[in-house]
Every structure is written in C-alpha cells, then in structure tokens.
Scaffold this motif. Structure first.
Motif, PDB file in Angstrom:
ATOM      1  N   LYS A  98      -1.211   3.959  -1.881  1.00 37.42           N
ATOM      2  CA  LYS A  98      -0.278   3.198  -2.713  1.00 37.42           C
ATOM      3  C   LYS A  98       1.102   3.847  -2.711  1.00 37.42           C
ATOM      4  CE  LYS A  98      -1.632   2.677  -6.919  1.00 37.42           C
ATOM      5  NZ  LYS A  98      -1.916   2.495  -8.348  1.00 37.42           N
ATOM      6  N   GLU A  99       1.138   5.175  -2.745  1.00 38.36           N
ATOM      7  CA  GLU A  99       2.406   5.902  -2.750  1.00 38.36           C
ATOM      8  C   GLU A  99       3.111   5.837  -1.392  1.00 38.36           C
ATOM      9  OE1 GLU A  99       4.029   7.570  -5.264  1.00 38.36           O
ATOM     10  OE2 GLU A  99       2.536   6.662  -6.586  1.00 38.36           O
ATOM     11  N   ASN A 100       2.324   5.999  -0.313  1.00 41.47           N
ATOM     12  CA  ASN A 100       2.913   6.111   1.022  1.00 41.47           C
ATOM     13  C   ASN A 100       3.112   4.780   1.725  1.00 41.47           C
ATOM     14  OD1 ASN A 100       2.947   8.923   0.787  1.00 41.47           O
ATOM     15  ND2 ASN A 100       0.823   9.059   1.477  1.00 41.47           N
TER      16      ASN A 100
ATOM     17  N   ASN B 223      -4.770   6.056  -4.130  1.00 41.25           N
ATOM     18  CA  ASN B 223      -3.494   6.408  -4.767  1.00 41.25           C
ATOM     19  C   ASN B 223      -2.486   6.921  -3.746  1.00 41.25           C
ATOM     20  OD1 ASN B 223      -4.182   5.627  -7.362  1.00 41.25           O
ATOM     21  ND2 ASN B 223      -5.014   7.622  -7.892  1.00 41.25           N
TER      22      ASN B 223
END
Length: 99
Positions: free
Chosen positions: A82-84, A79
C-alpha cells in the motif's frame, strides 16, 4: 471455580474478541476485559506464559485460519504494498486484502 473453568472463560472471551476483529467489528471493551481476565489468571498462577501462548495461537488458528505470525507477515506485506505501490494494492480485491 476450578482452573479449567477459569481458563475456559478466558478462551471464550479470546475467541469472541478474535471473531469480532475478523468480522470488522473490533470491540475494545471486550478486548480489555479479556486482557484483564488474563492478567488475573497470570497473577494468581492459574496459567503459565507457555499455556497462554499456546491458547492464543490455537484460538487464532481456529478463528483466522492462520497463525499469529502468518497473519502479521501477510498484513505487513499488504501495508508495504500500500505504501510503495497503491495502485497494485487496490488492484487486489478487498475481500482478498481483508483475508
């Protein structure tokens, strides 16, 4: 019913819930039923918190092949990736991301 029979029923419910999650077909109705059954087992003194944790850990290991903590850490890492760095996340084959 005896204690072992009741615990075995809950173990099977837990195994079914985990198996459905692993297959990508989570079933909230079955999950809530298993949680309610567990709540009744706890209230009636059939199982202790320690026994519950041990059973959850063992069943999780059996179904997912990793401990609850390992799975949570792996999912948190994915996660965060996915964000970074969405490109790096999507470069990982879906089969590997799903685990």
């Amino acid at each position: 019913m005896e204690k072992n029979q009741l615990v075995d029923i809950w173990k099977q419910q837990l195994h079914d819930v985990f198996s459905l999650v692993k297959a990508g077909r989570a079933d909230d109705k079955k999950k809530y039923r298993a949680e309610g059954f567990l709540h009744a087992l706890r209230l009636s003194g059939v199982v202790s918190d320690r026994e519950v944790n041990d059973i959850i850990e063992q069943t999780h290991q059996d179904v997912f092949g990793e401990s609850v903590a390992e799975r949570q850490a792996r999912k948190a890492t994915l996660n965060a990736l996915k964000e970074n760095d969405p490109d790096a996340y999507f470069n990982i084959p879906a089969v590997e991301r799903r685990g």
